[in-house]
Design an enzyme around this catalytic site. Structure first.
Site, mmCIF file in Angstrom:
data_model
loop_
_atom_site.group_PDB
_atom_site.id
_atom_site.type_symbol
_atom_site.label_atom_id
_atom_site.label_comp_id
_atom_site.label_asym_id
_atom_site.label_seq_id
_atom_site.Cartn_x
_atom_site.Cartn_y
_atom_site.Cartn_z
ATOM 1 N N THR A 180 35.699 43.787 43.011
ATOM 2 C CA THR A 180 35.803 42.596 43.855
ATOM 3 C C THR A 180 37.023 42.629 44.783
ATOM 4 O O THR A 180 37.071 41.889 45.758
ATOM 5 C CB THR A 180 35.883 41.328 42.988
ATOM 6 O OG1 THR A 180 37.030 41.434 42.129
ATOM 7 C CG2 THR A 180 34.636 41.134 42.160
ATOM 8 N N ASP A 181 37.996 43.499 44.469
ATOM 9 C CA ASP A 181 39.236 43.470 45.253
ATOM 10 C C ASP A 181 39.011 43.745 46.742
ATOM 11 O O ASP A 181 39.716 43.191 47.595
ATOM 12 C CB ASP A 181 40.247 44.491 44.699
ATOM 13 C CG ASP A 181 40.808 44.056 43.349
ATOM 14 O OD1 ASP A 181 40.534 42.918 42.927
ATOM 15 O OD2 ASP A 181 41.533 44.858 42.716
ATOM 16 N N THR A 204 35.364 46.182 38.220
ATOM 17 C CA THR A 204 35.433 45.527 36.908
ATOM 18 C C THR A 204 34.065 45.423 36.250
ATOM 19 O O THR A 204 33.942 45.550 35.031
ATOM 20 C CB THR A 204 36.064 44.119 37.063
ATOM 21 O OG1 THR A 204 37.397 44.286 37.542
ATOM 22 C CG2 THR A 204 36.099 43.355 35.761
ATOM 23 N N SER A 233 37.901 49.347 43.284
ATOM 24 C CA SER A 233 37.546 49.196 44.699
ATOM 25 C C SER A 233 38.721 49.435 45.639
ATOM 26 O O SER A 233 38.527 49.699 46.819
ATOM 27 C CB SER A 233 36.890 47.840 44.961
ATOM 28 O OG SER A 233 37.809 46.793 44.848
HETATM 29 N N1 ASP Z 1 39.702 43.461 39.778
HETATM 30 C C1 ASP Z 1 38.796 44.290 40.455
HETATM 31 C C2 ASP Z 1 37.354 43.868 40.251
HETATM 32 O O1 ASP Z 1 37.147 42.700 40.150
HETATM 33 C C3 ASP Z 1 38.978 45.737 40.316
HETATM 34 C C4 ASP Z 1 38.298 46.399 41.489
HETATM 35 O O2 ASP Z 1 38.205 45.787 42.534
HETATM 36 O O3 ASP Z 1 37.839 47.526 41.331
HETATM 37 O O4 ASP Z 1 36.436 44.610 40.193
#
Ligand code: ASP
Length: 332
Positions: A90-91, A14, A58
């Site tokens: 973050t995932d 993100t 991710s």
């Molecule tokens: N929602 C996720 C983020 O916070 C998407 C990811 O992990 O790529 O980055």
């Protein structure tokens, strides 16, 4: 001025996302260089080498790619960087952090960060998180702490951190132990002294497969019974409560644990597995008797990464020792 060297790599998430067109949804498109331009203060803190190593959500990262990122980070330290920062989604941040932490063999910190809001959203947290992560990467008191996750003003130890909220700005926490430190007015504060670390050798094998299943009420055993024929080299189960399975799952474990390592963790999200409390069929004492190892404080995903790395360097016979050490390390 003689500024320290800092290395930053962006690999997606993100924090690197923007929408290409209205109503299309955000996707990773923003380079590391552009991310850095959002934090002009950085140039007064360090000589920064920034590179874009990937543009992935991710969920689509994999261990081979993470090994290439690790080798890039090792090279940056050899070239004199006092710390390395990686921006990613973050995932799966908690998993990459654990993966790197088992293999990071430097006193210099490796810091992971990301964002919960993309650059286009009001109150985007990417620039603040990146600046904080760089401050942690540059701080003397971050040395000998291994891999750290910096999000929303907090510093989390890789072995404990988990994403515990899907959308909130405060998405990360370290159950039981709490954050390792925090940033306040640009200063890096730690709440605990450093702990001894135990680093694994790089895996020589990367094709091993470790399955992760979750126990759930009234679940059938079809997947479980086919784990061996499907060619898995290891199995982690996110069990009920203190690390428990149903009677039918417990019976299926007998055969599997004779052939491949089986770890039982807890699906609870916080707290350790038990070892010597419950004696019922499917309770932890029964599962240990059947050959399973209990994960202790390691959550199912972190237990899976440990097992994958141990198999990769042919140390799976030492699993019990590593799981015990994990518990010791998590005690504040
Ligand atoms: N929602 C996720 C983020 O916070 C998407 C990811 O992990 O790529 O980055």
């Amino acid at each position: 001025m003689d500024l320290p060297k800092l290395a930053i790599a962006s690999i997606g998430g993100t924090v690197s996302m923007r929408a290409q067109a209205a109503s299309k949804g955000v996707i990773p498109t923003v380079s590391g260089e552009t991310l850095m331009a959002a934090v002009p203060e950085l140039t007064s803190l360090a000589h920064v080498n920034v590179e874009t190593l990937g543009m992935l959500p991710s969920a689509s990262l994999n261990f081979d790619f993470l090994l290439s990122v690790l080798s890039w980070a090792n090279y940056q330290i050899e070239q004199g960087a006092v710390g390395v920062v990686i921006t990613q989604g973050t995932d799966t941040l908690e998993e990459s952090a654990t993966f790197f932490d088992h293999l990071w063999n430097h006193d210099e910190p490796l810091v992971l960060t990301g964002a919960m809001r993309s650059a286009a959203q009001a109150g985007a947290d990417g620039p603040a998180n990146l600046l904080d992560a760089c401050r942690v990467g540059l701080a003397d008191n971050s040395r000998r702490r291994g891999v750290l996750v910096v999000m929303n003003g907090q510093i989390h130890p890789a072995h404990a951190v988990r994403k515990t909220d899907s959308m909130a700005l405060q998405a990360f926490s370290s159950p039981i132990v709490g954050p390792a430190g925090l940033l306040s007015e640009g200063k890096v504060h730690y709440l605990r002294p450093t702990l001894p670390r135990n680093v694994l050798p790089l895996p020589q094998h990367t094709t091993q497969k470790v399955a992760l299943l979750q126990a759930s009420l009234s679940a059938d055993t079809l997947l479980l019974e086919n784990i061996l024929t499907l060619g898995y080299d290891g199995l982690v189960i996110a069990g009920f409560g203190a690390g428990h399975l149903s009677e039918t799952w417990a019976e299926a474990i007998d055969d599997i644990a004779k052939k491949i390592p089986v770890i039982i963790a807890t699906r609870c999200g916080s707290g350790p597995t038990a070892r010597s409390t419950y004696g019922f069929k499917g309770g932890e004492m029964d599962l240990i008797r059947r050959g399973a190892s209990m994960a202790g404080f390691a959550c199912p995903r972190k237990a899976r990464i440990l097992l994958w790395l141990l198999i990769g360097c042919r140390r799976q016979d030492d699993l019990a020792r590593y799981l015990k050490e994990d518990i010791r390390c998590q005690q504040p």
